[in-house]
Write an enzyme that holds these catalytic residues in place. Structure first.
Site, short mmCIF file in Angstrom:
data_model
loop_
_atom_site.label_atom_id
_atom_site.label_comp_id
_atom_site.label_asym_id
_atom_site.label_seq_id
_atom_site.Cartn_x
_atom_site.Cartn_y
_atom_site.Cartn_z
N GLU A 163 5.21 13.79 67.66
CA GLU A 163 5.87 14.49 68.77
C GLU A 163 5.94 16.00 68.49
O GLU A 163 5.66 16.81 69.39
CB GLU A 163 7.27 13.92 69.00
CG GLU A 163 7.30 12.49 69.51
CD GLU A 163 6.69 12.30 70.90
OE1 GLU A 163 6.63 13.27 71.68
OE2 GLU A 163 6.26 11.17 71.20
N ASN B 19 3.78 18.85 70.51
CA ASN B 19 4.48 19.96 71.17
C ASN B 19 3.91 21.31 70.76
O ASN B 19 3.71 22.20 71.60
CB ASN B 19 5.98 19.92 70.85
CG ASN B 19 6.72 18.91 71.71
OD1 ASN B 19 6.16 18.30 72.61
ND2 ASN B 19 8.01 18.74 71.42
N ARG C 274 3.85 14.50 81.34
CA ARG C 274 4.80 14.57 80.22
C ARG C 274 6.12 13.99 80.69
O ARG C 274 6.53 14.22 81.84
CB ARG C 274 4.98 16.01 79.76
CG ARG C 274 3.74 16.61 79.16
CD ARG C 274 3.55 16.13 77.75
NE ARG C 274 2.13 16.02 77.41
CZ ARG C 274 1.68 15.34 76.37
NH1 ARG C 274 2.52 14.69 75.60
NH2 ARG C 274 0.40 15.29 76.11
#
Ligand SMILES: Nc1ncnc2c1ncn2[C@@H]1O[C@H](COP(=O)(O)OP(=O)(O)OP(=O)(O)O)[C@@H](O)[C@H]1O
Ligand SMILES: [Mg+2]
Length: 153
Positions: free
Chosen positions: A54, A58, A112
């Site tokens: 994650e 990002n 997203r």
């Protein structure tokens, strides 16, 4: 049986790679390998891999968007505590508190869901995000792991 752990294990590693999605798997596996000597449970291993994915995703898709850049990972083990930082030198986050809210995303069109920070928070023991707009972002996470397997004589 009594086991005394007289000295805490200290170990560290750093990783630097191009900010492209092909390298997300590299990051997951590198961190997973680094923590293996601590005998993490399968669940702990999966949690750490998810949190790394994650944070790295990002950095690549939000931090750098389409531009070129590097992602930096720094891992430290102190005893059974893992500390990991994922850094990008991308665009940064204007309002970190807002960005960390569940279901907040600036890329809804890209499918997203805005759950990345919530997963990091849920799967790690501590999460701290430091960001300067125009300079970049550092995601710091901590997690206690497994049972120590390197016992001193
Ligand atoms: N490294 C970063 N650089 C710049 N902005 C970031 C960074 N990480 C997160 N953000 C911002 O924080 C928001 C929330 O991040 P989060 O990971 O929770 O959700 P998401 O990435 O949008 O969706 P998902 O992770 O569910 O695919 C992002 O939409 C983005 O605006
Ligand atoms: Mg995300």
């Amino acid at each position: 049986m009594q086991i005394n752990i007289r000295r805490k294990i200290k170990n560290w590693m750093q990783l630097e790679f191009q900010a492209i999605s092909e390298n997300e798997q590299l990051a997951r596996i590198a961190v997973a390998s680094f923590i293996t000597p601590l005998n993490p449970t399968l669940e702990e291993m999966a949690d750490v891999k998810t949190a790394i994915s994650e944070a790295v995703t990002n950095a690549i898709i939000h931090g750098y968007e389409q531009s070129k850049g590097k992602v930096f990972i720094r891992c430290t083990l102190r005893g059974d505590l893992l500390e990991v930082e994922v850094e990008d030198k991308g665009k940064g986050i204007v309002d970190v508190e807002l960005a960390m809210e569940p279901m907040y995303t600036t890329k809804p069109e890209a499918d997203r869901s805005g759950m990345g920070f919530s997963f990091m928070e849920a799967f790690m023991d501590e999460l701290d995000v430091t960001s300067i707009p125009g300079t970049g972002t550092i995601v710091s996470m901590k997690k206690k792991l497994g049972t120590l397997s390197w016992l001193e004589e």
